[in-house]
Design an enzyme around this catalytic site. Sequence first.
Site, PDB file in Angstrom:
ATOM      1  N   GLU A 245       0.897  -1.175   0.000  1.00  0.00           N
ATOM      2  CA  GLU A 245       0.000   0.000   0.000  1.00  0.00           C
ATOM      3  C   GLU A 245       0.921   1.207   0.000  1.00  0.00           C
ATOM      4  OE1 GLU A 245      -3.156  -0.444  -0.221  1.00  0.00           O
ATOM      5  OE2 GLU A 245      -3.351  -2.523   0.396  1.00  0.00           O
ATOM      6  N   CYS A 279      -2.076   9.309   2.219  1.00  0.00           N
ATOM      7  CA  CYS A 279      -1.667   8.757   0.922  1.00  0.00           C
ATOM      8  C   CYS A 279      -2.754   8.963  -0.128  1.00  0.00           C
ATOM      9  CB  CYS A 279      -1.349   7.288   1.073  1.00  0.00           C
ATOM     10  SG  CYS A 279      -2.637   6.418   1.966  1.00  0.00           S
TER      11      CYS A 279
END
Length: 471
Positions: A245, A279
């Site tokens: 991720e 993010c």
Amino acid sequence: MTKVNNTYINGNFQKSDYISYLDLINPSNEKIYGVLECTSVNDLEKAIHAAFIAQNACMSLSISERKHILSQILTGIIERRDEIASMITLEMGAPINLSKNAHIQMGIDHLENTIHVLDEYKFESNENGYKIIKMPIGVAALITPWNWPLNQTLTKIASAIAAGCAIVIKPSEYCAFSSKIIAEVIDASDLPPGGFNMVNGLGADLGPVISQHNLVDMISFTGSTEVGIGIQELAAKTVKRVSLELGGKSVHIVCDDVNFSEAIPTAINQCFINSGQSCSAPTRLLVPEHKMEEVKSIATNHINTLITGDPLSENTHLGPVVNNKQYMSIQQHIKNGMESCELISGGLGRPDNIDKGFFIKPTVFSNVPNNNALATEEIFGPVLSIISYGDLDEAIAIANDSKYGLSSYISSKDTEIAYKLAQQIKAGQTIINKVSRGSVPAPFGGFKMSGNGREHGKFGLEEYLEVKAII
Ligand code: NAD
């Protein structure tokens, strides 16, 4: 000075014979608030062996035992939520209201959602002439960052326990105190000793040992794309599963049918939540070119209402960024941007009246070309790039012209058009007319250099499972 020890092996906090120390710095005032006793490589080996031995016990837990353990962890986190929130604010500077609410709630949501997944998930099925069983992949090493610490650790821990995997976790070295609370909560649960182990220290010291270890069956990593690539390269030697991720440069397409005086402030808030350290932050704001001047004026007015400062104040919108390295890197991005693009708010240096701490002025650039570094690089701070588009085909082309593909956002009154746009965007999520993804257990993960894994809910559980056919 308060020392913190994150080395938890086989059901006990351990004191190493060899300890190196890491100063922990409060991002709001740059003062040392604690010292992390880093786990030695020798103790990391012990943690991985403990998990390897405990793997049988973990995979033998019944579904109801796994649910019971997750419920115990959920109760423990809820009981200690205020303490965890204070630590998150101290460690990475999130405004206290955000820590108490979104930061804590995301961790709670993952535990609750995973318990519900276990109610319904079919670990066995009869196919035409064979049987499929889903088995835990084995020892799972979890490596997490500092920016949404409870969210990132608990989504991985919940899914790994639900799958029946023994865990070795290395949380971020910037989140040592909040991580210790998580270890204490799990220590109080009925998970078999060795089913959960924690190590902490510099990623560069511990990470390569984890990546190459032949007793680690899988790594789930959340962090920077650069570190993720390094992990995958080292892990290739043992052909372990690596679920990544990584970073992002997510797009927000604002269609011209919306009310701009509402949509633009919302878009800025979405980008600047957690002081821009998400993010999935929508850092590329795409607006129709004929609306650019209006957008600039609304954006400037809104930025002037945002309060940057003491994260312990209930009124603060933006706290500091996590550390000096991030501060310097963001300043450099702003400096480069000022040389090539139009700055409409913010800029270099700390906000007025702040002379200490890693505080960044909320910064907005307009008319940014999509090939400028402001639009291509993940800055990871409160810096927004406004980009213009001619028509929606061009908006999609700009959206997809990125090495990343983590999240994306669309604002439009016409949900049919929004859905058609969403289908064309190469990113793991598209959020339509909502502030955030909320508590739904929708899969989260990236296309392209944003990663290859999926977390949360059913898809998160499946990351930790192997498929076995019995014929
Ligand atoms: P980072 O990559 O520097 O560190 C993440 C973790 O990896 C930390 O625990 C660190 O100690 C460890 N690490 C560092 N070097 C290592 C190595 N060589 N081997 C193994 N582990 C190592 O990232 P960060 O600065 O903590 O977090 C910010 C980054 O994380 C941003 O790029 C952001 O986009 C990304 N991120 C991605 C997601 C997502 O779900 N896609 C979520 C949050 C953050």
